[in-house]
Design a protein around this motif. Structure first.
Motif, PDB file in Angstrom:
ATOM      1  N   LEU A   1       0.808  -1.213   0.000  1.00  0.00           N
ATOM      2  CA  LEU A   1       0.000   0.000   0.000  1.00  0.00           C
ATOM      3  C   LEU A   1       0.844   1.268   0.000  1.00  0.00           C
ATOM      4  CD1 LEU A   1      -2.807  -0.979   2.545  1.00  0.00           C
ATOM      5  CD2 LEU A   1      -2.776  -1.268   0.049  1.00  0.00           C
TER       6      LEU A   1
ATOM      7  N   GLY B   1       2.287   4.585   1.209  1.00  0.00           N
ATOM      8  CA  GLY B   1       2.619   5.055   2.549  1.00  0.00           C
ATOM      9  C   GLY B   1       2.571   6.558   2.688  1.00  0.00           C
TER      10      GLY B   1
ATOM     11  N   MET C   1      -3.212   6.665   2.748  1.00  0.00           N
ATOM     12  CA  MET C   1      -2.994   5.438   3.509  1.00  0.00           C
ATOM     13  C   MET C   1      -4.169   5.175   4.453  1.00  0.00           C
ATOM     14  SD  MET C   1       0.409   4.418   5.675  1.00  0.00           S
ATOM     15  CE  MET C   1       0.268   5.744   6.862  1.00  0.00           C
TER      16      MET C   1
ATOM     17  N   VAL D   1      -0.677  -5.902   5.588  1.00  0.00           N
ATOM     18  CA  VAL D   1       0.209  -5.025   4.833  1.00  0.00           C
ATOM     19  C   VAL D   1       1.642  -5.520   4.944  1.00  0.00           C
ATOM     20  CG1 VAL D   1       0.994  -2.672   4.476  1.00  0.00           C
ATOM     21  CG2 VAL D   1      -1.332  -3.097   5.295  1.00  0.00           C
TER      22      VAL D   1
ATOM     23  N   ARG E   1       5.020  -1.041   2.401  1.00  0.00           N
ATOM     24  CA  ARG E   1       4.497   0.288   2.077  1.00  0.00           C
ATOM     25  C   ARG E   1       5.557   1.029   1.277  1.00  0.00           C
ATOM     26  NH1 ARG E   1      -0.031   1.266   5.072  1.00  0.00           N
ATOM     27  NH2 ARG E   1      -0.169   0.275   7.126  1.00  0.00           N
TER      28      ARG E   1
ATOM     29  N   THR F   1      -2.665  -4.347  -4.531  1.00  0.00           N
ATOM     30  CA  THR F   1      -2.744  -2.981  -4.023  1.00  0.00           C
ATOM     31  C   THR F   1      -4.087  -2.378  -4.385  1.00  0.00           C
ATOM     32  OG1 THR F   1      -1.552  -0.887  -3.791  1.00  0.00           O
ATOM     33  CG2 THR F   1      -1.795  -1.744  -6.027  1.00  0.00           C
TER      34      THR F   1
END
Length: 318
Positions: free
Chosen positions: A197, A199, A204, A220, A223, A241
């Protein structure tokens, strides 16, 4: 009144900032001899030595030269301001336009904005400042930016904006993923899978809230603040993602394909906006930017879940 020219001041400022007559000449695209003559004439007019010419070691500014340099910069800036005012009187758009852009949006938006203004409004000095949404909005309210391009759900108090195009989060997967053949995917179907994901706040927090509301506790694994890093990792099968940006072509920097799938869950609507301080009236330059963005990136007639940015060049999806 002292008989010196703006050109001489421009040459002097360049010598001080570049540290040598040769480098100043290169910056100004004139001959070193021309710069030297201008410096000698300026010193003769002012009756003070401004720089020390040192063979092989460039030019050093004298104490008097430092004071003259500060004043010369102000004079040149004032002259630029007068030129801008004159252009406005003539009906031309001119002067700086400081555009802040959320870092994940700038590759999609700014190059075409810059090209348009360079071709259609060359008197406008378009400047790009990238960053996180909170930083950009703080700079907007402090008067350091004219506008900011960001997502509507990032906007905080004291900032308003004009919608450019509606957008919707998507799921990005490697082509070999077990769900890649599906056109629409429920987030809960990704239970126990590793996520990669963005960051950067507030993106976020928004994405993780959406995952939790869908009943999925995100696992997760990585990041990154760089969208291209995330896309490249996803393409290698290292995780999924949730992403807004989709470059045209659906390939990563290293040439690997990605697939994008619609999220079946009911997720919040969002849009790209041109934001400016609340209570202010957009200037002619800002209005020109808004008009271009709405035309180029397709806000007109677009539905929030349509996904694709309609444009003359085929932008791809967000």
């Amino acid at each position: 009144m002292s008989d010196f020219s703006l050109r001489q001041l421009q040459f002097f400022v360049a010598v001080v900032e570049e540290g040598s007559v040769t480098e100043a000449a290169s910056r100004l695209r004139v001959s070193p001899g021309g710069v030297s003559v201008a410096m000698s004439q300026l010193e003769a007019t002012l009756k003070v030595q401004l720089i020390l010419r040192r063979r092989g070691k460039g030019a050093a500014v004298t104490p008097a030269g430092k004071w003259v340099y500060d004043q010369a910069r102000k004079v040149l800036e004032g002259a630029e301001g007068i030129t801008s005012v004159a252009a406005v009187v003539r009906g031309e758009l001119a002067g700086p336009l400081r555009i802040g852009c959320f870092s994940t949006l700038s590759p999609w938006l700014f190059p075409r904005i810059a090209a348009h203004f360079a071709a259609e409004h060359p008197g406008i000095d378009v400047q790009l400042i990238e960053g996180a949404s909170a930083e950009l909005q703080a700079r907007l309210k402090a008067g350091e930016l004219d506008v900011a391009l960001l997502y509507a759900n990032h906007m905080a108090g004291g900032v308003t904006g004009t919608e450019i195009v509606p957008v919707r989060l998507q799921l990005a997967l490697a082509p070999g993923h077990r769900l890649a053949a599906r056109e629409e995917i429920w987030l809960r179907e990704l239970e126990n899978e590793e996520a990669i994901l963005l960051g950067v706040q507030p993106s976020m927090g928004h994405v993780e809230d959406i995952l939790r509301r869908a009943g999925l506790r995100p696992n997760v694994r990585w990041r990154s603040t760089n969208v291209e890093t995330i896309r490249s990792m996803v393409a290698r099968g290292l995780g999924y993602t949730i992403i807004m940006g989709r470059p045209y072509g659906d390939y990563t920097y290293d040439g690997l394909p990605l697939v994008y799938r619609r999220i079946a869950d009911d997720i919040p609507e969002n849009a790209v906006v041109v934001a400016y301080p609340e209570g202010t009236t957009p200037t002619a330059k800002v209005r020109t930017l808004i008009a271009f963005c709405r035309s180029e990136f397709g806000a007109e007639g677009q539905q929030p879940d349509a996904g694709r940015w309609t444009s003359r060049e085929g932008m791809g999806e967000l």
